[in-house]
Design a protein around this motif. Structure first.
Motif, PDB file in Angstrom:
ATOM      1  N   ILE A 172      17.360 -34.591  -4.726  1.00  0.00           N
ATOM      2  CA  ILE A 172      18.684 -34.284  -4.160  1.00  0.00           C
ATOM      3  C   ILE A 172      18.521 -33.335  -2.975  1.00  0.00           C
ATOM      4  N   ILE A 173      17.695 -32.314  -3.176  1.00  0.00           N
ATOM      5  CA  ILE A 173      17.507 -31.285  -2.155  1.00  0.00           C
ATOM      6  C   ILE A 173      16.951 -31.872  -0.866  1.00  0.00           C
ATOM      7  N   SER A 174      15.982 -32.753  -0.999  1.00  0.00           N
ATOM      8  CA  SER A 174      15.309 -33.272   0.194  1.00  0.00           C
ATOM      9  C   SER A 174      16.248 -34.046   1.113  1.00  0.00           C
ATOM     10  N   LYS A 175      17.326 -34.596   0.562  1.00  0.00           N
ATOM     11  CA  LYS A 175      18.273 -35.369   1.373  1.00  0.00           C
ATOM     12  C   LYS A 175      19.608 -34.662   1.550  1.00  0.00           C
ATOM     13  N   SER A 176      19.696 -33.447   1.089  1.00  0.00           N
ATOM     14  CA  SER A 176      20.986 -32.775   0.994  1.00  0.00           C
ATOM     15  C   SER A 176      21.310 -31.913   2.206  1.00  0.00           C
ATOM     16  N   LYS A 177      22.608 -31.711   2.377  1.00  0.00           N
ATOM     17  CA  LYS A 177      23.104 -30.758   3.369  1.00  0.00           C
ATOM     18  C   LYS A 177      22.792 -29.331   2.926  1.00  0.00           C
ATOM     19  N   LEU A 178      22.411 -29.170   1.682  1.00  0.00           N
ATOM     20  CA  LEU A 178      22.132 -27.856   1.115  1.00  0.00           C
ATOM     21  C   LEU A 178      20.698 -27.390   1.359  1.00  0.00           C
ATOM     22  N   SER A 179      19.860 -28.247   1.908  1.00  0.00           N
ATOM     23  CA  SER A 179      18.434 -27.916   1.986  1.00  0.00           C
ATOM     24  C   SER A 179      18.163 -26.608   2.738  1.00  0.00           C
ATOM     25  N   GLU A 180      18.862 -26.370   3.834  1.00  0.00           N
ATOM     26  CA  GLU A 180      18.664 -25.122   4.577  1.00  0.00           C
ATOM     27  C   GLU A 180      19.105 -23.913   3.755  1.00  0.00           C
ATOM     28  N   ASN A 181      20.213 -24.065   3.045  1.00  0.00           N
ATOM     29  CA  ASN A 181      20.699 -22.985   2.187  1.00  0.00           C
ATOM     30  C   ASN A 181      19.713 -22.701   1.050  1.00  0.00           C
ATOM     31  N   ILE A 182      19.122 -23.744   0.519  1.00  0.00           N
ATOM     32  CA  ILE A 182      18.175 -23.576  -0.579  1.00  0.00           C
ATOM     33  C   ILE A 182      16.922 -22.860  -0.083  1.00  0.00           C
ATOM     34  N   GLU A 183      16.470 -23.185   1.106  1.00  0.00           N
ATOM     35  CA  GLU A 183      15.341 -22.458   1.693  1.00  0.00           C
ATOM     36  C   GLU A 183      15.689 -20.975   1.832  1.00  0.00           C
ATOM     37  N   ASN A 184      16.904 -20.694   2.249  1.00  0.00           N
ATOM     38  CA  ASN A 184      17.360 -19.305   2.367  1.00  0.00           C
ATOM     39  C   ASN A 184      17.405 -18.612   1.005  1.00  0.00           C
ATOM     40  N   ILE A 185      17.830 -19.335  -0.015  1.00  0.00           N
ATOM     41  CA  ILE A 185      17.871 -18.782  -1.369  1.00  0.00           C
ATOM     42  C   ILE A 185      16.456 -18.419  -1.827  1.00  0.00           C
ATOM     43  N   ILE A 186      15.524 -19.328  -1.633  1.00  0.00           N
ATOM     44  CA  ILE A 186      14.142 -19.081  -2.037  1.00  0.00           C
ATOM     45  C   ILE A 186      13.582 -17.870  -1.298  1.00  0.00           C
ATOM     46  N   ASP A 187      13.827 -17.802   0.004  1.00  0.00           N
ATOM     47  CA  ASP A 187      13.357 -16.652   0.790  1.00  0.00           C
ATOM     48  C   ASP A 187      13.997 -15.353   0.311  1.00  0.00           C
ATOM     49  N   SER A 188      15.288 -15.383   0.048  1.00  0.00           N
ATOM     50  CA  SER A 188      15.997 -14.174  -0.404  1.00  0.00           C
ATOM     51  C   SER A 188      15.488 -13.706  -1.764  1.00  0.00           C
ATOM     52  N   LEU A 189      15.240 -14.648  -2.658  1.00  0.00           N
ATOM     53  CA  LEU A 189      14.742 -14.272  -3.981  1.00  0.00           C
ATOM     54  C   LEU A 189      13.320 -13.714  -3.893  1.00  0.00           C
ATOM     55  N   ALA A 190      12.488 -14.328  -3.072  1.00  0.00           N
ATOM     56  CA  ALA A 190      11.121 -13.829  -2.901  1.00  0.00           C
ATOM     57  C   ALA A 190      11.138 -12.421  -2.301  1.00  0.00           C
ATOM     58  N   PHE A 191      11.999 -12.212  -1.310  1.00  0.00           N
ATOM     59  CA  PHE A 191      12.145 -10.877  -0.719  1.00  0.00           C
ATOM     60  C   PHE A 191      12.607  -9.873  -1.763  1.00  0.00           C
ATOM     61  N   SER A 192      13.568 -10.276  -2.559  1.00  0.00           N
ATOM     62  CA  SER A 192      14.131  -9.391  -3.572  1.00  0.00           C
ATOM     63  C   SER A 192      13.088  -8.979  -4.603  1.00  0.00           C
ATOM     64  N   ILE A 193      12.291  -9.929  -5.037  1.00  0.00           N
ATOM     65  CA  ILE A 193      11.220  -9.623  -5.992  1.00  0.00           C
ATOM     66  C   ILE A 193      10.222  -8.667  -5.348  1.00  0.00           C
ATOM     67  N   SER A 194       9.874  -8.912  -4.101  1.00  0.00           N
ATOM     68  CA  SER A 194       8.939  -8.022  -3.400  1.00  0.00           C
ATOM     69  C   SER A 194       9.481  -6.605  -3.341  1.00  0.00           C
ATOM     70  N   GLU A 195      10.758  -6.479  -2.996  1.00  0.00           N
ATOM     71  CA  GLU A 195      11.363  -5.147  -2.924  1.00  0.00           C
ATOM     72  C   GLU A 195      11.372  -4.486  -4.300  1.00  0.00           C
ATOM     73  N   MET A 196      11.646  -5.261  -5.333  1.00  0.00           N
ATOM     74  CA  MET A 196      11.665  -4.718  -6.680  1.00  0.00           C
ATOM     75  C   MET A 196      10.280  -4.175  -7.061  1.00  0.00           C
ATOM     76  N   ILE A 197       9.246  -4.908  -6.737  1.00  0.00           N
ATOM     77  CA  ILE A 197       7.882  -4.483  -7.060  1.00  0.00           C
ATOM     78  C   ILE A 197       7.527  -3.208  -6.291  1.00  0.00           C
ATOM     79  N   ILE A 198       7.941  -3.130  -5.039  1.00  0.00           N
ATOM     80  CA  ILE A 198       7.683  -1.919  -4.243  1.00  0.00           C
ATOM     81  C   ILE A 198       8.371  -0.713  -4.877  1.00  0.00           C
ATOM     82  N   VAL A 199       9.603  -0.892  -5.322  1.00  0.00           N
ATOM     83  CA  VAL A 199      10.335   0.198  -5.973  1.00  0.00           C
ATOM     84  C   VAL A 199       9.628   0.606  -7.277  1.00  0.00           C
ATOM     85  N   LEU A 200       9.154  -0.374  -8.031  1.00  0.00           N
ATOM     86  CA  LEU A 200       8.416  -0.051  -9.256  1.00  0.00           C
ATOM     87  C   LEU A 200       7.155   0.741  -8.935  1.00  0.00           C
ATOM     88  N   LYS A 201       6.444   0.307  -7.911  1.00  0.00           N
ATOM     89  CA  LYS A 201       5.210   0.992  -7.520  1.00  0.00           C
ATOM     90  C   LYS A 201       5.501   2.428  -7.084  1.00  0.00           C
TER      91      LYS A 201
END
Length: 145
Positions: free
Chosen positions: A85-114
């Motif tokens: 669905i994603i590969s043909k969807s109008k949502l694909s750009e938004n999903i890429e943004n979601i993945i990037d935002s979540l990865a960033f968020s996890i990185s920030e969380m780990i930095i705060v833990l450290k």
């Protein structure tokens, strides 16, 4: 936390999507993502508040809840039916943004833990990331544990 701001911006973009232009499967995917991002944002807000209030047990609890939520989102997105669905969807750009935002968020969380590892009683933090399927695991060694 910048993570909360990024997730907020991602949700704003998702809310701009005209649902009437989406197919049923895309609509279900959009609703799932909105729901999961809302819950993720809430967890990050609670994580941040717990850091500010120095409630270290809650910080660790939210860390594992957040990583579980992110893994469930990643796992859902790579299911064959969803991925097609994603590969043909109008949502694909938004999903890429979601993945990037979540990865960033996890990185920030780990930095705060450290940065707070002594207060948390953490000896070491190990993060393992896999790309197929996308997932991450956090291992924490607590001093005297």
């Amino acid at each position: 936390m910048k993570a909360v701001e990024r997730l907020d911006n991602t949700m704003v973009e998702l809310n701009k999507i005209n649902e009437s232009e989406l197919g049923i499967n895309e609509l279900d995917l959009l609703r799932f993502l909105k729901n999961q991002l809302s819950k993720s944002k809430s967890l990050f807000e609670s994580f941040s508040k717990s850091i500010d209030e120095k409630r270290w047990d809650d910080v660790l609890s939210y860390t594992f809840q957040i990583s579980q939520r992110v893994n469930s989102i990643f796992g859902y997105l790579v299911q064959p039916a969803v991925f097609s669905i994603i590969s043909k969807s109008k949502l694909s750009e938004n999903i890429e943004n979601i993945i990037d935002s979540l990865a960033f968020s996890i990185s920030e969380m780990i930095i705060v833990l450290k940065q707070n590892n002594k207060s948390l009683g953490i000896d070491t933090i190990t993060i393992n990331m896999s790309s197929n399927p996308p997932s991450m695991s956090i291992s924490v060694v607590i001093k005297g544990g």
